[in-house]
Design a protein around this motif. Structure first.
Motif, PDB file in Angstrom:
ATOM      1  N   LEU A  56       0.840  -1.206   0.000  1.00  0.00           N
ATOM      2  CA  LEU A  56       0.000   0.000   0.000  1.00  0.00           C
ATOM      3  C   LEU A  56       0.871   1.251   0.000  1.00  0.00           C
ATOM      4  CD1 LEU A  56      -2.579  -1.072   2.746  1.00  0.00           C
ATOM      5  CD2 LEU A  56      -2.942  -1.065   0.278  1.00  0.00           C
ATOM      6  N   PRO A  57       1.474   1.584  -1.128  1.00  0.00           N
ATOM      7  CA  PRO A  57       2.428   2.698  -1.152  1.00  0.00           C
ATOM      8  C   PRO A  57       1.810   4.062  -0.840  1.00  0.00           C
ATOM      9  CG  PRO A  57       2.059   1.839  -3.356  1.00  0.00           C
ATOM     10  CD  PRO A  57       1.358   0.913  -2.408  1.00  0.00           C
ATOM     11  N   THR A  58       0.509   4.220  -0.987  1.00  0.00           N
ATOM     12  CA  THR A  58      -0.111   5.523  -0.698  1.00  0.00           C
ATOM     13  C   THR A  58      -0.586   5.646   0.748  1.00  0.00           C
ATOM     14  OG1 THR A  58      -2.276   4.752  -1.459  1.00  0.00           O
ATOM     15  CG2 THR A  58      -0.837   5.819  -3.091  1.00  0.00           C
ATOM     16  N   LEU A  59      -0.449   4.588   1.531  1.00  0.00           N
ATOM     17  CA  LEU A  59      -0.852   4.637   2.940  1.00  0.00           C
ATOM     18  C   LEU A  59       0.127   5.493   3.728  1.00  0.00           C
ATOM     19  CD1 LEU A  59      -2.793   3.446   5.120  1.00  0.00           C
ATOM     20  CD2 LEU A  59      -1.065   1.671   5.473  1.00  0.00           C
ATOM     21  N   ARG A  60      -0.404   6.416   4.516  1.00  0.00           N
ATOM     22  CA  ARG A  60       0.474   7.220   5.383  1.00  0.00           C
ATOM     23  C   ARG A  60       1.094   6.284   6.402  1.00  0.00           C
ATOM     24  NH1 ARG A  60      -2.554  12.167   7.690  1.00  0.00           N
ATOM     25  NH2 ARG A  60      -0.486  12.431   8.580  1.00  0.00           N
ATOM     26  N   SER A  61       2.392   6.167   6.355  1.00  0.00           N
ATOM     27  CA  SER A  61       3.071   5.094   7.084  1.00  0.00           C
ATOM     28  C   SER A  61       3.691   5.485   8.415  1.00  0.00           C
ATOM     29  CB  SER A  61       4.153   4.496   6.194  1.00  0.00           C
ATOM     30  OG  SER A  61       5.102   5.489   5.877  1.00  0.00           O
ATOM     31  N   GLU A  62       3.530   6.741   8.835  1.00  0.00           N
ATOM     32  CA  GLU A  62       4.256   7.144  10.047  1.00  0.00           C
ATOM     33  C   GLU A  62       3.833   6.380  11.310  1.00  0.00           C
ATOM     34  OE1 GLU A  62       1.116  10.033   8.864  1.00  0.00           O
ATOM     35  OE2 GLU A  62       3.001   9.547   7.940  1.00  0.00           O
ATOM     36  N   ARG A  63       2.618   5.831  11.356  1.00  0.00           N
ATOM     37  CA  ARG A  63       2.183   5.080  12.546  1.00  0.00           C
ATOM     38  C   ARG A  63       1.987   3.595  12.267  1.00  0.00           C
ATOM     39  NH1 ARG A  63      -2.502   7.613  15.579  1.00  0.00           N
ATOM     40  NH2 ARG A  63      -1.833   6.074  17.077  1.00  0.00           N
ATOM     41  N   VAL A  64       2.238   3.161  11.038  1.00  0.00           N
ATOM     42  CA  VAL A  64       2.109   1.736  10.716  1.00  0.00           C
ATOM     43  C   VAL A  64       3.302   1.004  11.309  1.00  0.00           C
ATOM     44  CG1 VAL A  64       2.075   0.022   8.865  1.00  0.00           C
ATOM     45  CG2 VAL A  64       0.844   2.180   8.587  1.00  0.00           C
ATOM     46  N   VAL A  65       3.030  -0.054  12.076  1.00  0.00           N
ATOM     47  CA  VAL A  65       4.122  -0.789  12.715  1.00  0.00           C
ATOM     48  C   VAL A  65       4.179  -2.265  12.322  1.00  0.00           C
ATOM     49  CG1 VAL A  65       4.353   0.763  14.676  1.00  0.00           C
ATOM     50  CG2 VAL A  65       2.732  -1.115  14.802  1.00  0.00           C
ATOM     51  N   ALA A  66       3.075  -2.794  11.866  1.00  0.00           N
ATOM     52  CA  ALA A  66       3.029  -4.198  11.454  1.00  0.00           C
ATOM     53  C   ALA A  66       1.670  -4.426  10.786  1.00  0.00           C
ATOM     54  CB  ALA A  66       3.196  -5.121  12.660  1.00  0.00           C
ATOM     55  N   GLY A  67       1.409  -5.677  10.495  1.00  0.00           N
ATOM     56  CA  GLY A  67       0.115  -5.993   9.912  1.00  0.00           C
ATOM     57  C   GLY A  67      -0.014  -7.468   9.635  1.00  0.00           C
ATOM     58  N   PHE A  68      -1.137  -7.831   9.053  1.00  0.00           N
ATOM     59  CA  PHE A  68      -1.388  -9.219   8.690  1.00  0.00           C
ATOM     60  C   PHE A  68      -1.855  -9.292   7.253  1.00  0.00           C
ATOM     61  CE2 PHE A  68      -1.909  -9.476  13.289  1.00  0.00           C
ATOM     62  CZ  PHE A  68      -1.240 -10.659  13.595  1.00  0.00           C
ATOM     63  N   LEU A  69      -1.391 -10.315   6.566  1.00  0.00           N
ATOM     64  CA  LEU A  69      -1.949 -10.689   5.278  1.00  0.00           C
ATOM     65  C   LEU A  69      -2.805 -11.916   5.517  1.00  0.00           C
ATOM     66  CD1 LEU A  69       1.005 -10.536   2.716  1.00  0.00           C
ATOM     67  CD2 LEU A  69      -0.975  -9.044   2.808  1.00  0.00           C
ATOM     68  N   TYR A  70      -3.999 -11.932   4.955  1.00  0.00           N
ATOM     69  CA  TYR A  70      -4.798 -13.142   5.002  1.00  0.00           C
ATOM     70  C   TYR A  70      -5.481 -13.318   3.664  1.00  0.00           C
ATOM     71  CZ  TYR A  70      -9.259 -10.696   5.809  1.00  0.00           C
ATOM     72  OH  TYR A  70     -10.371  -9.906   5.697  1.00  0.00           O
ATOM     73  N   TYR A  71      -6.007 -14.493   3.456  1.00  0.00           N
ATOM     74  CA  TYR A  71      -6.486 -14.862   2.129  1.00  0.00           C
ATOM     75  C   TYR A  71      -7.905 -15.403   2.189  1.00  0.00           C
ATOM     76  CZ  TYR A  71      -1.510 -14.544   1.460  1.00  0.00           C
ATOM     77  OH  TYR A  71      -0.226 -14.089   1.454  1.00  0.00           O
ATOM     78  N   ASP A  72      -8.631 -15.078   1.169  1.00  0.00           N
ATOM     79  CA  ASP A  72      -9.960 -15.627   0.952  1.00  0.00           C
ATOM     80  C   ASP A  72      -9.973 -16.079  -0.506  1.00  0.00           C
ATOM     81  OD1 ASP A  72     -12.607 -16.342   1.178  1.00  0.00           O
ATOM     82  OD2 ASP A  72     -13.216 -14.489   2.147  1.00  0.00           O
ATOM     83  N   ALA A  73     -11.105 -16.460  -0.998  1.00  0.00           N
ATOM     84  CA  ALA A  73     -11.190 -16.880  -2.396  1.00  0.00           C
ATOM     85  C   ALA A  73     -12.168 -15.984  -3.126  1.00  0.00           C
ATOM     86  CB  ALA A  73     -11.644 -18.329  -2.481  1.00  0.00           C
ATOM     87  N   SER A  74     -11.848 -15.677  -4.356  1.00  0.00           N
ATOM     88  CA  SER A  74     -12.792 -14.949  -5.193  1.00  0.00           C
ATOM     89  C   SER A  74     -13.500 -15.970  -6.064  1.00  0.00           C
ATOM     90  CB  SER A  74     -12.075 -13.903  -6.042  1.00  0.00           C
ATOM     91  OG  SER A  74     -11.205 -14.518  -6.939  1.00  0.00           O
ATOM     92  N   THR A  75     -14.698 -15.655  -6.457  1.00  0.00           N
ATOM     93  CA  THR A  75     -15.476 -16.567  -7.283  1.00  0.00           C
ATOM     94  C   THR A  75     -16.320 -15.768  -8.254  1.00  0.00           C
ATOM     95  OG1 THR A  75     -16.957 -18.457  -7.220  1.00  0.00           O
ATOM     96  CG2 THR A  75     -17.413 -16.703  -5.679  1.00  0.00           C
ATOM     97  N   ASP A  76     -16.816 -16.425  -9.255  1.00  0.00           N
ATOM     98  CA  ASP A  76     -17.735 -15.816 -10.197  1.00  0.00           C
ATOM     99  C   ASP A  76     -19.131 -15.940  -9.591  1.00  0.00           C
ATOM    100  OD1 ASP A  76     -19.581 -15.345 -12.261  1.00  0.00           O
ATOM    101  OD2 ASP A  76     -18.232 -16.104 -13.790  1.00  0.00           O
ATOM    102  N   ASP A  77     -19.654 -14.845  -9.040  1.00  0.00           N
ATOM    103  CA  ASP A  77     -20.925 -14.883  -8.314  1.00  0.00           C
ATOM    104  C   ASP A  77     -22.077 -15.388  -9.174  1.00  0.00           C
ATOM    105  OD1 ASP A  77     -19.481 -13.804  -6.274  1.00  0.00           O
ATOM    106  OD2 ASP A  77     -20.348 -11.814  -6.397  1.00  0.00           O
TER     107      ASP A  77
END
Length: 129
Positions: A56-77
């Protein structure tokens, strides 16, 4: 089914994130993984602030310290909806109508819905009614 990546940034002060918050997110994401996220072949993971910035290069990063990546699935609704509809009709005796304006429902003696009245004056009833 295609993996769909989600990112949860964690914010803190002075480069430090609340450990209780990290544990809460981690526990929730483990639950998510166990409830079905593992079926897509990816599990959540904790990431550092630099990796969040890369995602997320446009996120203001001065207070970002960590995070999580998680995954779901996309489907053709649309395909999923048609598949469920087809199963309901062919395997469970449901009735289906496309572009049908429903004006009311028909009920059996027990109060359960047994059919639908359409705007053109016709009725549809499933095979089991």
């Amino acid at each position: 089914m295609q993996p769909l990546t989600f990112l949860i940034p964690l914010f803190g002060k002075g480069g430090v994130v609340d450990k209780t918050l990290v544990r809460a997110f981690s526990a929730a994401l483990w639950g998510y993984d166990l409830a079905g996220g593992w079926r897509i072949g990816k599990r959540h993971r904790k990431i550092k602030a630099a990796e969040i910035q890369a995602h997320l290069p446009t996120l203001r990063s001065e207070r970002v310290v960590a995070g999580f990546l998680y995954y779901d699935a996309s489907t053709d609704d649309a395909r999923l909806t048609l598949s469920v509809l087809r199963t309901a009709v062919l395997e469970h005796g449901a009735a289906a109508a496309n572009y049908a304006a429903v004006t009311g429902f028909r009920r059996g003696a027990d109060g359960r819905i047994t059919g639908a009245a359409l705007a053109d004056g016709t009725e549809i009833r499933p095979a089991w009614s």
